[in-house]
Design a protein around this motif. Structure first.
Motif, mmCIF file in Angstrom:
data_model
loop_
_atom_site.group_PDB
_atom_site.id
_atom_site.type_symbol
_atom_site.label_atom_id
_atom_site.label_comp_id
_atom_site.label_asym_id
_atom_site.label_seq_id
_atom_site.Cartn_x
_atom_site.Cartn_y
_atom_site.Cartn_z
ATOM 1 N N TYR A 254 67.487 10.717 30.204
ATOM 2 C CA TYR A 254 68.860 9.456 30.165
ATOM 3 C C TYR A 254 68.195 9.559 31.551
ATOM 4 C CZ TYR A 254 71.488 10.552 26.486
ATOM 5 O OH TYR A 254 72.018 11.034 24.981
ATOM 6 N N ARG A 255 68.412 10.991 32.662
ATOM 7 C CA ARG A 255 67.942 10.755 34.225
ATOM 8 C C ARG A 255 66.786 9.785 34.792
ATOM 9 N NH1 ARG A 255 65.708 14.940 37.034
ATOM 10 N NH2 ARG A 255 64.825 15.204 35.282
ATOM 11 N N ASN B 126 71.765 13.782 38.864
ATOM 12 C CA ASN B 126 70.972 14.116 39.174
ATOM 13 C C ASN B 126 70.904 15.152 38.074
ATOM 14 O OD1 ASN B 126 69.041 13.614 40.783
ATOM 15 N ND2 ASN B 126 69.972 14.670 42.390
ATOM 16 N N ALA B 127 72.695 14.968 37.085
ATOM 17 C CA ALA B 127 73.248 15.938 36.021
ATOM 18 C C ALA B 127 73.431 15.413 34.989
ATOM 19 C CB ALA B 127 74.027 16.082 36.380
ATOM 20 N N LEU B 128 72.505 14.678 34.480
ATOM 21 C CA LEU B 128 72.144 14.235 33.932
ATOM 22 C C LEU B 128 71.424 14.705 33.239
ATOM 23 C CD1 LEU B 128 72.421 9.804 34.411
ATOM 24 C CD2 LEU B 128 73.642 10.813 32.991
ATOM 25 N N LEU C 28 68.932 4.366 28.558
ATOM 26 C CA LEU C 28 69.647 4.096 29.301
ATOM 27 C C LEU C 28 71.179 3.582 28.758
ATOM 28 C CD1 LEU C 28 69.454 3.199 32.540
ATOM 29 C CD2 LEU C 28 68.940 -0.276 31.603
ATOM 30 N N VAL C 29 71.131 3.156 28.261
ATOM 31 C CA VAL C 29 72.428 2.141 27.604
ATOM 32 C C VAL C 29 73.703 3.765 27.443
ATOM 33 C CG1 VAL C 29 74.274 2.284 25.932
ATOM 34 C CG2 VAL C 29 72.187 1.085 26.362
ATOM 35 N N LYS C 30 73.133 5.053 27.522
ATOM 36 C CA LYS C 30 73.650 6.774 27.101
ATOM 37 C C LYS C 30 74.078 6.788 28.217
ATOM 38 C CE LYS C 30 72.015 7.258 22.056
ATOM 39 N NZ LYS C 30 71.354 7.727 21.419
ATOM 40 N N ALA C 31 72.514 6.504 28.748
ATOM 41 C CA ALA C 31 73.147 7.321 30.528
ATOM 42 C C ALA C 31 73.888 6.587 31.298
ATOM 43 C CB ALA C 31 71.447 7.154 31.374
ATOM 44 N N ARG D 188 64.695 12.338 42.858
ATOM 45 C CA ARG D 188 65.790 11.721 41.696
ATOM 46 C C ARG D 188 64.649 12.341 40.538
ATOM 47 N NH1 ARG D 188 66.375 6.822 45.495
ATOM 48 N NH2 ARG D 188 63.646 6.369 44.220
ATOM 49 N N TYR D 189 63.378 13.036 40.712
ATOM 50 C CA TYR D 189 63.305 13.082 39.418
ATOM 51 C C TYR D 189 62.861 14.860 39.569
ATOM 52 C CZ TYR D 189 62.342 8.361 39.103
ATOM 53 O OH TYR D 189 62.118 6.954 39.503
ATOM 54 N N ALA D 190 63.252 15.741 40.562
ATOM 55 C CA ALA D 190 62.629 16.611 40.486
ATOM 56 C C ALA D 190 64.251 17.676 39.766
ATOM 57 C CB ALA D 190 62.682 17.578 41.404
#
Length: 149
Positions: free
Chosen positions: A98-99, A92-94, A130-133, A6-8
Motif C-alpha cells: 500500500y505504502r 509509513n505505517a501502511l 491505492l484505493v485500499k491505502a 518513504r520507501y524504507a
C-alpha cells in the motif's frame, strides 16, 4: 533522503538506498541528456534504486481484509488539523505494498501503468492497492480525530 525514507522501513535502510542511489547517479552522470530537470532525473534514479532494494526483499502485494466496510465519510476539517509529520507517520505505517503504490502514485506522480511496469504487477493491482491505502489512511485520520476530540 526523504524520498528514501518513504520507501524504507527505517533510517538505516534509507541511508543504504540513498548511498546506492548516489553511486548510480555518479556512475551514469554521462547519460543525463539535459532534456529535463537534473533533480527529476536524480529522483527517478533514487526511486528505482529504492524499488530494486525492496524487490530484493521479496516485496509482496497482499490483500488485507477490511473489517470496517461501512466507515463514516471523511470530514473536510480533519485534513486541516493534521500535521505533515503525523501524516507521514501514518503513510509509513501502511503495509509495504500500500505504502509503495501510494508513494509512487500520489507523491511521485507515476501512473498505474508505470507503477505496474516498475513493480512487475498489473495496473489493476496498483489501482486496488491505492484505493485500499487511501481508505486505510482515512480510517486512521478518523481515529486521530476521535482521540483529539
Amino acid at each position: 533522503m526523504t524520498v528514501c525514507l518513504r520507501y524504507a522501513n527505517d533510517g538505516m535502510e534509507a541511508e543504504d538506498m540513498l548511498q546506492d542511489g548516489f553511486v548510480r547517479i555518479f556512475k551514469h552522470m554521462h547519460q543525463f541528456k539535459f532534456e529535463g530537470s537534473f533533480e527529476g532525473w536524480m529522483r527517478r534514479i533514487v526511486v528505482n534504486v529504492a524499488l530494486k532494494y525492496l524487490q530484493k526483499k521479496k516485496l509482496h502485494f497482499s490483500e488485507i481484509t477490511d473489517n470496517q466496510q461501512n466507515a463514516p465519510s471523511q470530514e473536510g476539517y480533519a485534513y486541516s488539523s493534521i500535521g505533515e509529520d503525523e501524516l507521514m507517520k501514518l503513510i509509513n505505517a501502511l503495509p509495504d505494498g500500500y505504502r509503495i503504490v501510494f508513494n509512487l502514485n500520489v507523491i511521485e506522480g507515476y501512473s498505474h501503468e508505470e507503477i505496474g511496469e516498475m513493480l512487475n504487477i498489473q495496473a489493476s493491482t496498483s489501482r486496488s492497492q491505492l484505493v485500499k491505502a487511501r481508505k486505510m489512511l482515512q480510517q486512521q485520520v478518523l481515529q486521530l480525530q476521535k482521540i483529539a476530540v
